[in-house]
Write a protein that holds these residues in place. Sequence first.
Motif, PDB file in Angstrom:
ATOM      1  N   THR A  20     -64.072   1.183  33.377  1.00 26.96           N
ATOM      2  CA  THR A  20     -63.348   2.450  33.537  1.00 26.96           C
ATOM      3  C   THR A  20     -61.840   2.227  33.667  1.00 26.96           C
ATOM      4  O   THR A  20     -61.376   1.465  34.511  1.00 26.96           O
ATOM      5  CB  THR A  20     -63.845   3.201  34.778  1.00 26.96           C
ATOM      6  OG1 THR A  20     -65.243   3.464  34.639  1.00 26.96           O
ATOM      7  CG2 THR A  20     -63.102   4.516  34.959  1.00 26.96           C
ATOM      8  N   GLY A  21     -61.088   2.916  32.797  1.00 26.64           N
ATOM      9  CA  GLY A  21     -59.632   2.870  32.856  1.00 26.64           C
ATOM     10  C   GLY A  21     -58.994   1.627  32.268  1.00 26.64           C
ATOM     11  O   GLY A  21     -57.768   1.466  32.356  1.00 26.64           O
ATOM     12  N   ALA A  22     -59.766   0.755  31.648  1.00 27.89           N
ATOM     13  CA  ALA A  22     -59.191  -0.474  31.090  1.00 27.89           C
ATOM     14  C   ALA A  22     -58.328  -0.166  29.872  1.00 27.89           C
ATOM     15  O   ALA A  22     -58.671   0.678  29.047  1.00 27.89           O
ATOM     16  CB  ALA A  22     -60.290  -1.456  30.707  1.00 27.89           C
ATOM     17  N   GLU A  23     -57.190  -0.843  29.773  1.00 19.39           N
ATOM     18  CA  GLU A  23     -56.331  -0.710  28.600  1.00 19.39           C
ATOM     19  C   GLU A  23     -56.817  -1.600  27.462  1.00 19.39           C
ATOM     20  O   GLU A  23     -56.676  -1.256  26.293  1.00 19.39           O
ATOM     21  CB  GLU A  23     -54.891  -1.077  28.951  1.00 19.39           C
ATOM     22  CG  GLU A  23     -54.227  -0.136  29.926  1.00 19.39           C
ATOM     23  CD  GLU A  23     -52.809  -0.577  30.246  1.00 19.39           C
ATOM     24  OE1 GLU A  23     -52.025  -0.785  29.314  1.00 19.39           O
ATOM     25  OE2 GLU A  23     -52.504  -0.736  31.442  1.00 19.39           O
TER      26      GLU A  23
ATOM     27  N   GLU B 282     -55.188  -5.748  37.330  1.00 14.56           N
ATOM     28  CA  GLU B 282     -56.589  -5.874  37.715  1.00 14.56           C
ATOM     29  C   GLU B 282     -57.383  -6.454  36.556  1.00 14.56           C
ATOM     30  O   GLU B 282     -57.179  -6.079  35.397  1.00 14.56           O
ATOM     31  CB  GLU B 282     -57.161  -4.510  38.111  1.00 14.56           C
ATOM     32  CG  GLU B 282     -58.604  -4.552  38.583  1.00 14.56           C
ATOM     33  CD  GLU B 282     -59.108  -3.181  39.010  1.00 14.56           C
ATOM     34  OE1 GLU B 282     -59.200  -2.947  40.219  1.00 14.56           O
ATOM     35  OE2 GLU B 282     -59.410  -2.352  38.118  1.00 14.56           O
TER      36      GLU B 282
ATOM     37  N   ALA C 100     -66.093   5.517  29.272  1.00 13.99           N
ATOM     38  CA  ALA C 100     -65.318   5.160  30.463  1.00 13.99           C
ATOM     39  C   ALA C 100     -63.916   4.656  30.175  1.00 13.99           C
ATOM     40  O   ALA C 100     -63.051   4.688  31.041  1.00 13.99           O
ATOM     41  CB  ALA C 100     -66.076   4.094  31.277  1.00 13.99           C
ATOM     42  N   ALA C 101     -63.679   4.178  28.937  1.00  7.43           N
ATOM     43  CA  ALA C 101     -62.346   3.692  28.571  1.00  7.43           C
ATOM     44  C   ALA C 101     -62.016   4.150  27.155  1.00  7.43           C
ATOM     45  O   ALA C 101     -61.833   3.337  26.238  1.00  7.43           O
ATOM     46  CB  ALA C 101     -62.287   2.162  28.662  1.00  7.43           C
TER      47      ALA C 101
ATOM     48  N   ASN D  83     -59.493   5.231  25.643  1.00  2.00           N
ATOM     49  CA  ASN D  83     -58.206   4.898  25.026  1.00  2.00           C
ATOM     50  C   ASN D  83     -57.976   3.391  24.927  1.00  2.00           C
ATOM     51  O   ASN D  83     -56.876   2.947  24.601  1.00  2.00           O
ATOM     52  CB  ASN D  83     -57.062   5.526  25.825  1.00  2.00           C
ATOM     53  CG  ASN D  83     -57.142   7.047  25.858  1.00  2.00           C
ATOM     54  OD1 ASN D  83     -57.373   7.678  24.824  1.00  2.00           O
ATOM     55  ND2 ASN D  83     -56.990   7.636  27.027  1.00  2.00           N
ATOM     56  N   ALA D  84     -59.006   2.609  25.205  1.00  2.00           N
ATOM     57  CA  ALA D  84     -58.850   1.154  25.241  1.00  2.00           C
ATOM     58  C   ALA D  84     -58.755   0.554  23.846  1.00  2.00           C
ATOM     59  O   ALA D  84     -59.246   1.114  22.865  1.00  2.00           O
ATOM     60  CB  ALA D  84     -60.024   0.524  25.991  1.00  2.00           C
TER      61      ALA D  84
ATOM     62  N   GLY E  95     -52.319  -2.628  33.011  1.00  2.00           N
ATOM     63  CA  GLY E  95     -52.824  -2.111  34.268  1.00  2.00           C
ATOM     64  C   GLY E  95     -54.189  -2.700  34.582  1.00  2.00           C
ATOM     65  O   GLY E  95     -54.464  -3.130  35.697  1.00  2.00           O
ATOM     66  N   LYS E  96     -55.066  -2.725  33.559  1.00  2.00           N
ATOM     67  CA  LYS E  96     -56.413  -3.251  33.768  1.00  2.00           C
ATOM     68  C   LYS E  96     -56.929  -3.909  32.504  1.00  2.00           C
ATOM     69  O   LYS E  96     -56.833  -3.348  31.408  1.00  2.00           O
ATOM     70  CB  LYS E  96     -57.364  -2.131  34.200  1.00  2.00           C
ATOM     71  CG  LYS E  96     -58.788  -2.606  34.512  1.00  2.00           C
ATOM     72  CD  LYS E  96     -59.639  -1.477  35.060  1.00  2.00           C
ATOM     73  CE  LYS E  96     -61.048  -1.952  35.408  1.00  2.00           C
ATOM     74  NZ  LYS E  96     -61.873  -0.866  35.983  1.00  2.00           N
TER      75      LYS E  96
ATOM     76  N   ASP F  18     -69.821   0.269  34.194  1.00  2.00           N
ATOM     77  CA  ASP F  18     -68.856   1.253  34.691  1.00  2.00           C
ATOM     78  C   ASP F  18     -67.536   0.596  35.102  1.00  2.00           C
ATOM     79  O   ASP F  18     -66.511   1.271  35.231  1.00  2.00           O
ATOM     80  CB  ASP F  18     -69.428   2.011  35.893  1.00  2.00           C
ATOM     81  CG  ASP F  18     -70.565   2.944  35.503  1.00  2.00           C
ATOM     82  OD1 ASP F  18     -70.654   3.280  34.302  1.00  2.00           O
ATOM     83  OD2 ASP F  18     -71.360   3.322  36.385  1.00  2.00           O
TER      84      ASP F  18
END
Length: 393
Positions: free
Chosen positions: A157-160, A116, A197-198, A200-201, A90-91, A154
């Motif tokens: 944020t949300g990056a795998e 992304e 911010a991530a 679970n990365a 996803g990212k 920031d």
Amino acid sequence: MADPRVIGTEAVEDARRRGRIVFELLPGDIVTALARETAERLGVTLVDGPLERQQPQRTDAAISMQRVLYRRSPKWVAPVRTKRKARRLGKLALIGAGGVGGNIAHLAAMQDIADEIALIDIVPGMAAATALDLNHTTGITGARARCIGGESLDLVTGAEVVVVTAGLARRPGMSRADLIDVNARVIRQAAEAIRSAAPNAIVIVVTNPLDEMTFEMLRATAFPRERVLGMAGTLDSSRFRNALAVAAGVCPADVEAFTLGSHGDEMAPISSRAKIKGRALDVFLSSDQIDACVQDAVTGGGQVVSLKKSGSATIAPAHASIELIDHIRGARTGPVPVSVMLQGEYGIDGVVLGVAAHLGSTGLIEVEELRLTDQEQAALHEAADAIRSRLGL
């Protein structure tokens, strides 16, 4: 005469669990009524046997010998590796948008690795410019990935997957160890942002000195070892394979070789398990040539630094990072050299070191302990001791 088998519901259910949709009944078998009902319910067909078995294909000995000899000839070409169906991220976030980070972003966009791609760099405008430049290529390439860039952490944020390349690069005369103090501060700052911010990365560290900075990232994020990896052995192994291919006059695809240990002077190219066209190195190379290839792998990074005068390698490290990402998302399988925190493997504990490992969607799956010579095993322990010493452990 043997007693007849009684086929009950358990046997049918077990066959279905194993993926069988045909159950062979041998003469004399007794099938219970409940077993027949279970077979019908589970879609298993009960077939009276014995069934005719497909005979194994037999190859004439002369043809087999021809095939073996052809594979050993210079005309033999390694088969093309087919790509597996891979998961699209996803990212993907890149902390550091310089030579390595920019090349990783370019490769990731061209290979459709993520929806992304976020680039982050403290140099004003660098990450945003690289992202915009990559977006401008999509009218030609048709790449689906959208790139964003900026100075703020920031953006992770949300990056795998987060790849960290930021830090001071080597200059001629510097060793990777000379960078520990300054780059440790960069790693701790990145770790704080990733942790919040991530959370679970999976983190891939490329910043030098690589094994020490991977250890620092692991400590600063408090992530499990499965989710903090160091890109080292992938690059060092590629350099080793290249040196062996050049020395033997073959295609690099004909060479299988791993480099373990540290990403520095203590790296350990594993000659005992290396192969050229499926055969041991000494079939193609003398011991002096093998030693020269080992030395070429160890000094490969320094050779690039010496030629560039300012900065270090960027293209090969980017490809090595993509190799790890491909293993994480399922595009590649099998063992790959990567730096991880060891927990007793090879008799080493509490230090990050390059080893062969299997990766997946959760990061590290398991370390594969290769059978090494006593000398190679000792080299791994020497590397571990050197890293502990540099970190003051």
